[in-house]
Design a protein around this motif. Sequence first.
Motif, PDB file in Angstrom:
ATOM      1  N   GLU A 128       0.831  -1.206   0.000  1.00  0.00           N
ATOM      2  CA  GLU A 128       0.000   0.000   0.000  1.00  0.00           C
ATOM      3  C   GLU A 128       0.864   1.253   0.000  1.00  0.00           C
ATOM      4  O   GLU A 128       0.615   2.196  -0.753  1.00  0.00           O
TER       5      GLU A 128
ATOM      6  N   LEU B 226      -4.361   6.232  -2.705  1.00  0.00           N
ATOM      7  CA  LEU B 226      -5.372   5.242  -3.066  1.00  0.00           C
ATOM      8  C   LEU B 226      -5.584   4.235  -1.956  1.00  0.00           C
ATOM      9  O   LEU B 226      -6.682   3.749  -1.742  1.00  0.00           O
TER      10      LEU B 226
ATOM     11  N   ALA C 237       2.791   1.603  -3.414  1.00  0.00           N
ATOM     12  CA  ALA C 237       1.855   1.959  -4.480  1.00  0.00           C
ATOM     13  C   ALA C 237       1.456   3.430  -4.384  1.00  0.00           C
ATOM     14  O   ALA C 237       1.405   4.131  -5.401  1.00  0.00           O
ATOM     15  N   ASP C 238       1.192   3.898  -3.185  1.00  0.00           N
ATOM     16  CA  ASP C 238       0.829   5.308  -3.017  1.00  0.00           C
ATOM     17  C   ASP C 238       1.987   6.223  -3.388  1.00  0.00           C
ATOM     18  O   ASP C 238       1.790   7.276  -3.982  1.00  0.00           O
ATOM     19  N   ARG C 239       3.203   5.844  -3.036  1.00  0.00           N
ATOM     20  CA  ARG C 239       4.371   6.671  -3.358  1.00  0.00           C
ATOM     21  C   ARG C 239       4.611   6.758  -4.861  1.00  0.00           C
ATOM     22  O   ARG C 239       4.882   7.814  -5.388  1.00  0.00           O
ATOM     23  N   PHE C 240       4.519   5.620  -5.551  1.00  0.00           N
ATOM     24  CA  PHE C 240       4.792   5.613  -6.985  1.00  0.00           C
ATOM     25  C   PHE C 240       3.651   6.214  -7.798  1.00  0.00           C
ATOM     26  O   PHE C 240       3.885   6.812  -8.844  1.00  0.00           O
ATOM     27  N   LEU C 241       2.422   6.051  -7.345  1.00  0.00           N
ATOM     28  CA  LEU C 241       1.287   6.602  -8.071  1.00  0.00           C
ATOM     29  C   LEU C 241       1.033   8.061  -7.713  1.00  0.00           C
ATOM     30  O   LEU C 241       0.306   8.753  -8.410  1.00  0.00           O
ATOM     31  N   GLY C 242       1.640   8.500  -6.613  1.00  0.00           N
ATOM     32  CA  GLY C 242       1.504   9.892  -6.209  1.00  0.00           C
ATOM     33  C   GLY C 242       0.131  10.259  -5.673  1.00  0.00           C
ATOM     34  O   GLY C 242      -0.229  11.419  -5.608  1.00  0.00           O
ATOM     35  N   LYS C 243      -0.650   9.262  -5.319  1.00  0.00           N
ATOM     36  CA  LYS C 243      -1.994   9.503  -4.786  1.00  0.00           C
ATOM     37  C   LYS C 243      -2.150   8.719  -3.495  1.00  0.00           C
ATOM     38  O   LYS C 243      -1.328   7.897  -3.159  1.00  0.00           O
TER      39      LYS C 243
END
Length: 75
Positions: free
Chosen positions: A28, A39, A31-37
Motif C-alpha cells: 500500500e 489510493l 503503491a501510493d508513493r509511486f502513483l503519487g496519490k
Amino acid sequence: QRQGWKAPSFFQVLLWVLIVALIWELHEFIADRFLGKQLFQQGNIDTLGDLFFALLGATIFFAWLKSLLLKEEKS
C-alpha cells in the motif's frame, strides 16, 4: 491422525499472518508513493486497523484449527 504433520503453534500462525499483513502494508505504501496519490493508505489509523484485524483473524484461525484437531484426536 496425519503422519509426519505437526500442528503449528500460535506463535507460528501469528508470525505468518503478521508477515503477510506487513507485506500488504508495504505494498500500500509503495503503491501510493509511486502513483503519487492516496489510493490505499489513509493514515496510521488505517494501518493499525489492518494489523489489528490481522491479529484477530490469526487468533480466530488458530482457535478453529485447534478445535478441529481436538475433534480429530477424539475420533
